[in-house]
Design a protein around this motif. Structure first.
Motif, PDB file in Angstrom:
ATOM      1  N   ARG A   1      17.690  15.681   0.662  1.00 51.21           N
ATOM      2  CA  ARG A   1      16.448  15.051   0.215  1.00 51.21           C
ATOM      3  C   ARG A   1      15.746  14.388   1.395  1.00 51.21           C
ATOM      4  NH1 ARG A   1      19.476  11.870  -4.594  1.00 51.21           N
ATOM      5  NH2 ARG A   1      20.632  11.280  -2.726  1.00 51.21           N
ATOM      6  N   ASP A   2      14.430  14.414   1.386  1.00 48.46           N
ATOM      7  CA  ASP A   2      13.635  13.877   2.490  1.00 48.46           C
ATOM      8  C   ASP A   2      13.727  12.348   2.508  1.00 48.46           C
ATOM      9  OD1 ASP A   2      11.514  14.407   4.611  1.00 48.46           O
ATOM     10  OD2 ASP A   2      10.453  13.013   3.300  1.00 48.46           O
ATOM     11  N   VAL A   3      14.209  11.778   3.616  1.00 50.48           N
ATOM     12  CA  VAL A   3      14.425  10.331   3.710  1.00 50.48           C
ATOM     13  C   VAL A   3      13.091   9.584   3.712  1.00 50.48           C
ATOM     14  CG1 VAL A   3      15.349   8.478   5.153  1.00 50.48           C
ATOM     15  CG2 VAL A   3      16.642  10.597   4.873  1.00 50.48           C
ATOM     16  N   TYR A   4      12.082  10.141   4.382  1.00 53.78           N
ATOM     17  CA  TYR A   4      10.772   9.487   4.425  1.00 53.78           C
ATOM     18  C   TYR A   4      10.178   9.339   3.023  1.00 53.78           C
ATOM     19  CZ  TYR A   4       5.681   9.275   4.968  1.00 53.78           C
ATOM     20  OH  TYR A   4       4.352   8.949   4.833  1.00 53.78           O
ATOM     21  N   SER A   5      10.233  10.387   2.238  1.00 54.88           N
ATOM     22  CA  SER A   5       9.687  10.328   0.884  1.00 54.88           C
ATOM     23  C   SER A   5      10.488   9.367   0.012  1.00 54.88           C
ATOM     24  CB  SER A   5       9.684  11.720   0.253  1.00 54.88           C
ATOM     25  OG  SER A   5       8.890  12.613   1.011  1.00 54.88           O
ATOM     26  N   ARG A   6      11.799   9.384   0.180  1.00 48.21           N
ATOM     27  CA  ARG A   6      12.631   8.463  -0.602  1.00 48.21           C
ATOM     28  C   ARG A   6      12.383   7.021  -0.181  1.00 48.21           C
ATOM     29  NH1 ARG A   6      16.538  10.143  -3.703  1.00 48.21           N
ATOM     30  NH2 ARG A   6      17.962   8.415  -3.256  1.00 48.21           N
ATOM     31  N   LEU A   7      12.088   6.800   1.078  1.00 47.30           N
ATOM     32  CA  LEU A   7      11.797   5.451   1.548  1.00 47.30           C
ATOM     33  C   LEU A   7      10.516   4.920   0.901  1.00 47.30           C
ATOM     34  CD1 LEU A   7      13.148   3.572   3.715  1.00 47.30           C
ATOM     35  CD2 LEU A   7      11.274   4.240   5.225  1.00 47.30           C
ATOM     36  N   LEU A   8       9.496   5.766   0.799  1.00 52.14           N
ATOM     37  CA  LEU A   8       8.240   5.348   0.178  1.00 52.14           C
ATOM     38  C   LEU A   8       8.443   5.027  -1.297  1.00 52.14           C
ATOM     39  CD1 LEU A   8       5.698   7.880   1.747  1.00 52.14           C
ATOM     40  CD2 LEU A   8       5.962   5.458   2.301  1.00 52.14           C
ATOM     41  N   TYR A   9       9.120   5.917  -2.007  1.00 47.97           N
ATOM     42  CA  TYR A   9       9.369   5.654  -3.425  1.00 47.97           C
ATOM     43  C   TYR A   9      10.351   4.503  -3.609  1.00 47.97           C
ATOM     44  CZ  TYR A   9       6.752   9.644  -5.225  1.00 47.97           C
ATOM     45  OH  TYR A   9       5.737  10.509  -5.591  1.00 47.97           O
ATOM     46  N   GLY A  10      11.241   4.319  -2.632  1.00 52.09           N
ATOM     47  CA  GLY A  10      12.151   3.173  -2.686  1.00 52.09           C
ATOM     48  C   GLY A  10      11.415   1.851  -2.579  1.00 52.09           C
ATOM     49  N   ALA A  11      10.301   1.840  -1.833  1.00 51.74           N
ATOM     50  CA  ALA A  11       9.477   0.631  -1.760  1.00 51.74           C
ATOM     51  C   ALA A  11       8.937   0.281  -3.142  1.00 51.74           C
ATOM     52  CB  ALA A  11       8.334   0.841  -0.767  1.00 51.74           C
ATOM     53  N   ARG A  12       8.591   1.299  -3.912  1.00 52.67           N
ATOM     54  CA  ARG A  12       8.130   1.059  -5.289  1.00 52.67           C
ATOM     55  C   ARG A  12       9.217   0.381  -6.114  1.00 52.67           C
ATOM     56  NH1 ARG A  12       4.695   5.713  -8.350  1.00 52.67           N
ATOM     57  NH2 ARG A  12       2.670   5.110  -7.490  1.00 52.67           N
ATOM     58  N   VAL A  13      10.432   0.907  -6.001  1.00 53.34           N
ATOM     59  CA  VAL A  13      11.526   0.370  -6.816  1.00 53.34           C
ATOM     60  C   VAL A  13      11.885  -1.047  -6.371  1.00 53.34           C
ATOM     61  CG1 VAL A  13      13.931   0.697  -7.495  1.00 53.34           C
ATOM     62  CG2 VAL A  13      12.430   2.681  -7.241  1.00 53.34           C
ATOM     63  N   THR A  14      12.120  -1.227  -5.067  1.00 53.34           N
ATOM     64  CA  THR A  14      12.570  -2.526  -4.565  1.00 53.34           C
ATOM     65  C   THR A  14      11.504  -3.592  -4.739  1.00 53.34           C
ATOM     66  OG1 THR A  14      14.001  -1.427  -2.943  1.00 53.34           O
ATOM     67  CG2 THR A  14      13.472  -3.734  -2.553  1.00 53.34           C
TER      68      THR A  14
ATOM     69  N   ALA B   1       0.832  -1.203   0.000  1.00 50.14           N
ATOM     70  CA  ALA B   1       0.000   0.000   0.000  1.00 50.14           C
ATOM     71  C   ALA B   1       0.869   1.256   0.000  1.00 50.14           C
ATOM     72  CB  ALA B   1      -0.928  -0.006   1.215  1.00 50.14           C
ATOM     73  N   CYS B   2       1.947   1.252   0.795  1.00 50.45           N
ATOM     74  CA  CYS B   2       2.855   2.402   0.816  1.00 50.45           C
ATOM     75  C   CYS B   2       3.509   2.612  -0.544  1.00 50.45           C
ATOM     76  CB  CYS B   2       3.927   2.200   1.886  1.00 50.45           C
ATOM     77  SG  CYS B   2       3.321   2.329   3.586  1.00 50.45           S
ATOM     78  N   ALA B   3       3.874   1.507  -1.205  1.00 48.01           N
ATOM     79  CA  ALA B   3       4.494   1.626  -2.520  1.00 48.01           C
ATOM     80  C   ALA B   3       3.513   2.186  -3.547  1.00 48.01           C
ATOM     81  CB  ALA B   3       5.020   0.263  -2.974  1.00 48.01           C
TER      82      ALA B   3
END
Length: 301
Positions: free
Chosen positions: A90-103, A52-54
């Motif tokens: 860069r905002d780590v929280y936002s990158r973490l969410l978008y990182g979930a999409r990539v990973t 869901a986060c991704a």
């Protein structure tokens, strides 16, 4: 029909009146068995939350994941930046969410590639045996002979570092165990009485494999795929950490750790938070896989 799906008595009936009732009753019993396993249930809830986060990353993110702001670099967690900022602001929280999409996207792409290939190779080898079995299994042994990470690194280095190359490289090193599992299942099924009955009706070998053998192998394959997802997550993150996977500024978890590892002692939140995300995702898929194994393949429980 939809209303009956919420009728416990109808689902648990000992004498189902239709094939649909029997099928839904079996599914409901499997769900009850799965629900009794609390760790597996927590794993399922975590996996759903990660997905869901991704999917909802554009709605949940508070900042653009690639926009740099050097005036706010390496800020600790605060109300403005919930998980702090990295070395480029860069905002780590936002990158973490978008990182979930990539990973997670890479993981799903690998599964979509390797599961059908492994299932098809294993079923064909186990059903036909003979020369087909020898050739296909020797090819499988060749891929199993190389260390997975070394083979993946060699493949990516020979082409070009990137997500597409990483997905193909992981897929090349992941399908052989699925083929061996499907072959073992097929060899126990092919001589069963009901397969002989189907063969006597004039069904072709291809139809028998597709319609009668592959569906019976899916349970074990789903369990193995779910258990392997944690390893695939770590594999994808490892390639990103080594610079062979997703490339900056893509917010992939392994890449985030690689670019921030020098800040581990002072600005700990920058490398630690994506590491925790990898840990949580891997643990969730392991718990989910253990629960599915107990339900779908009780022989290994």
């Amino acid at each position: 029909m939809i209303g009956r799906l919420f009728d416990r008595a109808w689902l648990l009936s000992d004498s189902p009146q239709s094939r649909a009732q029997a099928a839904w009753g079996r599914r409901y019993r499997l769900w009850c068995d799965f629900r009794a396993n609390k760790p597996a249930l927590y794993g399922l809830a975590t996996v759903i939350a990660l997905l869901a986060c991704a999917i909802l990353a554009p709605l949940l993110a508070t900042h653009d994941p690639v926009t740099q702001n050097l005036g706010q670099r390496l800020l600790p967690p605060s109300t403005q930046h919930w998980l702090g900022t990295d070395e480029l602001g860069r905002d780590v929280y936002s990158r973490l969410l978008y990182g979930a999409r990539v990973t997670l996207g890479m993981v799903l792409a690998v599964v979509v590639l390797v599961a059908p290939i492994g299932l098809a190779v294993g079923c064909v080898a186990g059903y036909y045996r003979g020369a087909a079995d020898v050739i296909l299994m020797r090819v499988t042994d060749v891929f199993l002979a190389f260390p997975r990470l070394i083979l993946a690194l060699a493949f990516v280095a020979a082409i070009q570092p990137g997500m597409t190359s990483a997905v193909i490289a992981i897929a090349l090193t992941t399908w052989p165990p699925y083929a061996r599992l499907a072959r073992a299942e097929t060899m126990t099924i092919r001589d069963a009485d009901y397969i002989a009955a189907v063969r006597m009706t004039g069904a072709s070998s291809g139809r028998i494999i597709l319609r009668h053998i592959m569906p019976l192998c899916l349970g074990s394959l789903i369990v193995r795929v779910t258990l392997d997802m944690s390893a695939i997550i770590i594999f994808a993150a490892s390639l990103g950490f080594l610079g062979m996977g997703a490339q900056p500024p893509s917010p992939e978890w392994g890449t985030m750790i690689a670019t921030a590892r020098r800040f581990l002692l002072d600005q700990w939140w920058v490398p630690l938070i994506p590491g925790i995300a990898i840990l949580v995702a891997s643990l969730a898929f392991n718990l989910l896989g253990d629960g599915l194994r107990d339900v779908l393949d009780p022989r290994q429980g």
